[in-house]
Scaffold this active site. Structure first.
Site, PDB file in Angstrom:
ATOM      1  N   LYS A 168     -24.283  -5.936 -39.580  1.00 50.92           N
ATOM      2  CA  LYS A 168     -22.880  -6.144 -39.232  1.00 50.92           C
ATOM      3  C   LYS A 168     -22.147  -6.905 -40.339  1.00 50.92           C
ATOM      4  O   LYS A 168     -20.973  -6.644 -40.598  1.00 50.92           O
ATOM      5  CB  LYS A 168     -22.765  -6.855 -37.878  1.00 50.92           C
ATOM      6  CG  LYS A 168     -23.335  -6.030 -36.707  1.00 50.92           C
ATOM      7  CD  LYS A 168     -22.648  -4.676 -36.562  1.00 50.92           C
ATOM      8  CE  LYS A 168     -23.111  -3.877 -35.373  1.00 50.92           C
ATOM      9  NZ  LYS A 168     -22.427  -2.593 -35.221  1.00 50.92           N
ATOM     10  N   TYR A 187     -29.813  -7.136 -36.812  1.00 57.88           N
ATOM     11  CA  TYR A 187     -28.476  -6.714 -36.357  1.00 57.88           C
ATOM     12  C   TYR A 187     -27.383  -7.429 -37.180  1.00 57.88           C
ATOM     13  O   TYR A 187     -26.427  -6.792 -37.656  1.00 57.88           O
ATOM     14  CB  TYR A 187     -28.357  -7.042 -34.876  1.00 57.88           C
ATOM     15  CG  TYR A 187     -27.100  -6.590 -34.188  1.00 57.88           C
ATOM     16  CD1 TYR A 187     -26.966  -5.280 -33.712  1.00 57.88           C
ATOM     17  CD2 TYR A 187     -26.034  -7.466 -33.970  1.00 57.88           C
ATOM     18  CE1 TYR A 187     -25.813  -4.869 -33.047  1.00 57.88           C
ATOM     19  CE2 TYR A 187     -24.888  -7.078 -33.310  1.00 57.88           C
ATOM     20  CZ  TYR A 187     -24.775  -5.773 -32.849  1.00 57.88           C
ATOM     21  OH  TYR A 187     -23.631  -5.375 -32.185  1.00 57.88           O
TER      22      TYR A 187
HETATM   23  P1  NAP Z   1     -23.722   1.214 -26.070  1.00 55.65           P
HETATM   24  O1  NAP Z   1     -22.974   1.097 -24.802  1.00 55.65           O
HETATM   25  O2  NAP Z   1     -25.176   0.898 -26.115  1.00 55.65           O
HETATM   26  O3  NAP Z   1     -23.471   2.708 -26.655  1.00 55.65           O
HETATM   27  C1  NAP Z   1     -24.058   3.055 -27.879  1.00 55.65           C
HETATM   28  C2  NAP Z   1     -23.538   4.402 -28.327  1.00 55.65           C
HETATM   29  O4  NAP Z   1     -24.084   4.682 -29.625  1.00 55.65           O
HETATM   30  C3  NAP Z   1     -23.983   5.537 -27.402  1.00 55.65           C
HETATM   31  O5  NAP Z   1     -22.961   6.498 -27.371  1.00 55.65           O
HETATM   32  C4  NAP Z   1     -25.223   6.080 -28.117  1.00 55.65           C
HETATM   33  O6  NAP Z   1     -25.494   7.450 -27.825  1.00 55.65           O
HETATM   34  C5  NAP Z   1     -24.794   5.911 -29.564  1.00 55.65           C
HETATM   35  N1  NAP Z   1     -25.915   5.879 -30.503  1.00 55.65           N
HETATM   36  C6  NAP Z   1     -26.936   4.985 -30.566  1.00 55.65           C
HETATM   37  N2  NAP Z   1     -27.767   5.306 -31.574  1.00 55.65           N
HETATM   38  C7  NAP Z   1     -27.271   6.414 -32.169  1.00 55.65           C
HETATM   39  C8  NAP Z   1     -27.679   7.233 -33.235  1.00 55.65           C
HETATM   40  N3  NAP Z   1     -28.804   6.965 -33.941  1.00 55.65           N
HETATM   41  N4  NAP Z   1     -26.906   8.300 -33.571  1.00 55.65           N
HETATM   42  C9  NAP Z   1     -25.790   8.597 -32.874  1.00 55.65           C
HETATM   43  N5  NAP Z   1     -25.347   7.868 -31.835  1.00 55.65           N
HETATM   44  C10 NAP Z   1     -26.093   6.788 -31.485  1.00 55.65           C
HETATM   45  O7  NAP Z   1     -23.086   0.288 -27.206  1.00 55.65           O
HETATM   46  P2  NAP Z   1     -21.657  -0.449 -27.284  1.00 55.65           P
HETATM   47  O8  NAP Z   1     -21.810  -1.786 -26.684  1.00 55.65           O
HETATM   48  O9  NAP Z   1     -20.580   0.446 -26.855  1.00 55.65           O
HETATM   49  O10 NAP Z   1     -21.579  -0.672 -28.873  1.00 55.65           O
HETATM   50  C11 NAP Z   1     -20.834   0.166 -29.724  1.00 55.65           C
HETATM   51  C12 NAP Z   1     -20.724  -0.521 -31.078  1.00 55.65           C
HETATM   52  O11 NAP Z   1     -20.080  -1.780 -30.897  1.00 55.65           O
HETATM   53  C13 NAP Z   1     -22.067  -0.815 -31.730  1.00 55.65           C
HETATM   54  O12 NAP Z   1     -21.981  -0.621 -33.114  1.00 55.65           O
HETATM   55  C14 NAP Z   1     -22.288  -2.275 -31.411  1.00 55.65           C
HETATM   56  O13 NAP Z   1     -23.112  -2.887 -32.359  1.00 55.65           O
HETATM   57  C15 NAP Z   1     -20.872  -2.799 -31.457  1.00 55.65           C
HETATM   58  N6  NAP Z   1     -20.667  -4.032 -30.721  1.00 55.65           N
HETATM   59  C16 NAP Z   1     -20.921  -4.111 -29.384  1.00 55.65           C
HETATM   60  C17 NAP Z   1     -20.716  -5.323 -28.722  1.00 55.65           C
HETATM   61  C18 NAP Z   1     -20.954  -5.500 -27.251  1.00 55.65           C
HETATM   62  O14 NAP Z   1     -20.953  -6.640 -26.778  1.00 55.65           O
HETATM   63  N7  NAP Z   1     -21.122  -4.452 -26.476  1.00 55.65           N
HETATM   64  C19 NAP Z   1     -20.274  -6.435 -29.440  1.00 55.65           C
HETATM   65  C20 NAP Z   1     -20.032  -6.318 -30.795  1.00 55.65           C
HETATM   66  C21 NAP Z   1     -20.230  -5.109 -31.427  1.00 55.65           C
HETATM   67  P3  NAP Z   1     -26.419   7.893 -26.558  1.00 55.65           P
HETATM   68  O15 NAP Z   1     -25.538   7.750 -25.343  1.00 55.65           O
HETATM   69  O16 NAP Z   1     -26.776   9.304 -26.857  1.00 55.65           O
HETATM   70  O17 NAP Z   1     -27.578   6.971 -26.536  1.00 55.65           O
END
Ligand code: NAP
Length: 252
Positions: free
Chosen positions: A164, A160
């Protein structure tokens, strides 16, 4: 003057992974600002439909395109669908992402590849689909959602973290290449944010993480979305090749 600076009325935004979490809140922020949406998901159609309904309730419109961002051809189709519906793409938010946390010694090649192809491969795929249209139009903004883990690294997240951190080099290179076309390219790096992804972290670890955040709480997805809106809007008109870290003071 300030009010108009955040106006994205009649702009068109593609947000990958906008069925849930941070991507969903980005879509809703754009909708509230008057932009039209291209929503995307991979598995969770029902959640994507709920996002689309919420976009409509805010007085905007959305199409939903199922596409796996690992898949180059699927991303081409996603871009084509946006052009077919709206005739342009003003903003691309590379948000879709996954984690497969495990220490390096135990990490399989599959766990490495899946994360690299989803989180980083998608930037190549989606930018290939969208940049030619932005160049023709003479403007565009690309935001990729990185992470605090790309800045610090973390035990159990070498896959990961690599994706990033990799986003920073990709973004700065594209920012240099595309500035002459009036296309701005930036990353946003959230700290730990309340979404489904956060709850893949074991609860005992989460408690320790929260204690380390100077502001004493996890972030909310809309706190990231508002920063994305800022970078895409006129308020961010001279910002390119940079990273905005939003983490409650977690990485000073
Ligand atoms: P999340 O709640 O797990 O949602 C993930 C989203 O990505 C969902 O809409 C999922 O679609 C979609 N997705 C996953 N794999 C995919 C693929 N192969 N093709 C198309 N869509 C895909 O994640 P989140 O926490 O909102 O994270 C969003 C972004 O922020 C990510 O890049 C993550 O690394 C980054 N981020 C998150 C955090 C955190 O603490 N949450 C911190 C830093 C960075 P489905 O609903 O269809 O599965």
């Amino acid at each position: 003057m300030i009010e108009n600076m955040y106006d994205v009325k009649d702009k068109v935004a593609i947000v990958t992974g906008s069925s849930r979490g941070i991507g969903k809140q980005c879509a809703l922020a754009f909708a509230e600002g008057g932009a039209k949406l291209v929503l995307n998901y991979v598995n969770n159609q029902e959640a994507a439909e709920i996002t689309a309904e919420e976009v409509s309730a805010l007085g905007s419109e959305a199409i939903i395109v199922q596409a796996d961002v690992k898949d180059f051809e699927a991303c081409q189709t996603l871009g084509e669908q946006a052009i077919k519906k709206y005739g342009k793409v003003d903003f691309l938010v590379n948000n879709a992402g996954i984690n497969r946390d495990i220490t390096f010694s135990r990490m399989s090649q599959e766990q490495w590849s899946e994360v690299v192809n989803t989180n980083l491969g998608a930037l190549f795929n989606m930018c290939k689909a969208v940049v030619p249209h932005m160049r023709d139009a003479g403007s565009g903004v690309i935001i990729s959602i990185s992470s605090i883990i790309g800045e610090t690294g973390n035990i159990g997240q070498s896959n990961y973290a690599a994706t990033k951190s990799g986003m920073y080099g990709f973004t700065k290179s594209l920012a240099r290449e595309l500035a002459k076309d009036n296309i701005r390219v930036n990353t946003v790096s959230p700290g730990f944010v309340e979404t489904d992804m956060l709850h893949t972290v074991p609860p005992d670890l989460l408690a320790g993480i929260k204690d380390d955040i100077p502001m004493g709480r996890f972030g909310y997805a809309d706190e990231i979305a508002l920063a994305v809106l800022y970078l895409c809007s006129t308020a961010g008109s001279w910002i390119t090749g940079t990273n905005l870290s939003i983490n409650g003071g977690h990485n000073m």
